[in-house]
Design an enzyme around this catalytic site. Structure first.
Site, PDB file in Angstrom:
ATOM      1  N   ASP A 188       0.999  -1.123   0.003  1.00 40.40           N
ATOM      2  CA  ASP A 188      -0.048   0.135  -0.228  1.00 40.40           C
ATOM      3  C   ASP A 188       0.788   1.294   0.090  1.00 40.40           C
ATOM      4  OD1 ASP A 188      -2.384  -1.451  -0.042  1.00 40.40           O
ATOM      5  OD2 ASP A 188      -2.713  -1.178   2.164  1.00 40.40           O
ATOM      6  N   ASP A 191     -13.287  -7.170  -6.163  1.00 37.28           N
ATOM      7  CA  ASP A 191     -13.363  -7.275  -4.422  1.00 37.28           C
ATOM      8  C   ASP A 191     -14.781  -8.160  -4.385  1.00 37.28           C
ATOM      9  OD1 ASP A 191     -11.193  -6.205  -4.257  1.00 37.28           O
ATOM     10  OD2 ASP A 191     -12.123  -4.337  -3.673  1.00 37.28           O
TER      11      ASP A 191
END
Length: 252
Positions: free
Chosen positions: A13, A132
């Site tokens: 990230d 997702d």
């Protein structure tokens, strides 16, 4: 080496040009520096690297392009960048900076033609669609906005649609398993993988080497994970040696 070798992909990230969620390597001078972290993974046997740009503000979007430019010069494995990619221009800039693939998520749901346009302009091999997935009473649905919004779209039909629209790979995350370290959702991964002719990257739930073996046996072409690699719980070269003992083809 044949093209069927399974791939191991650490995911980082990146926020405002810095790696967040801590990376804990003994020989890392600055765990927040994407170039430092990328070099370590490059040298430790990762097959690819994935950056997820979680920068909230649009005015800082230029930072990820700079990060890619700096990292790409040090990296000899493919780099995929995802997060906030909404326009053809976003893809152009990232590819020009040296990234190999881009991952699109919410933008693909909001404008499915974006997949066709991107694949046509840059080639399917550059375009990853991130899905997702979360289990609901009605089956597996596609969620967007970081897993907060249920689109009510069926995961299996959507994965088929994005393949038909030209994406070259699917990054499939189980929102139910993400962060749990309880193993991948192998039913989900297996069902999507068996229905498609493009590679599927499994994500969400990796906690030990056996979990990664199991997702490969279920049909995943690649396994993506974050904390188990970042905190040194699993070393990639050890993982690959283990997978070899399980008769799973990997690049050593």
């Amino acid at each position: 080496m044949n093209n069927f070798a399974k791939r191991i992909i650490p995911c980082l990230d990146v926020n405002n040009g810095r790696v967040v969620k801590g990376v804990n390597f003994v020989n890392l001078i600055d765990a927040g520096d994407p170039v430092e972290v990328a070099k370590i993974y490059n040298d430790s046997g990762a097959d690819e690297l994935c950056f997820l740009d979680i920068t909230a503000s649009f005015e800082n979007r230029d930072t990820i392009v700079e990060v890619v430019r700096n990292v790409a010069s040090e990296l000899f494995i493919p780099l995929t960048v995802g997060g906030g990619i909404r326009k053809i221009d976003d893809i152009s800039r990232l590819l020009e900076a040296g990234c190999d693939k881009v991952s699109i998520n919410s933008a693909a749901i909001k404008n499915p033609n974006f997949i066709d346009e991107a694949a046509k302009k840059f080639g399917s091999q550059c375009i990853v669609v991130a899905i997702d997935a979360k289990k609901t009473d009605q089956g597996y649905h596609v969620f967007i906005n970081g897993g907060r919004v249920d689109t009510k779209i069926d995961v299996f039909s959507w994965s088929k649609e994005v393949e038909n629209r030209g994406c070259g790979e699917i990054l499939l995350t189980s929102m139910d398993r993400d962060g749990t370290k309880s193993g991948f959702d192998n039913y989900l991964t297996g069902k999507v993988s068996k229905s498609l002719g493009i590679p599927v990257i499994a994500s969400g739930g990796a906690g030990c080497m056996e979990h990664i073996r199991d997702t490969f046996l279920a049909g995943a072409d690649a396994a993506l994970a974050a904390s188990i690699f970042h905190f040194g719980e699993i070393k990639i070269d050890d993982l690959k040696r283990y997978l070899r003992t399980q008769n799973i083809e990997v690049r050593l």
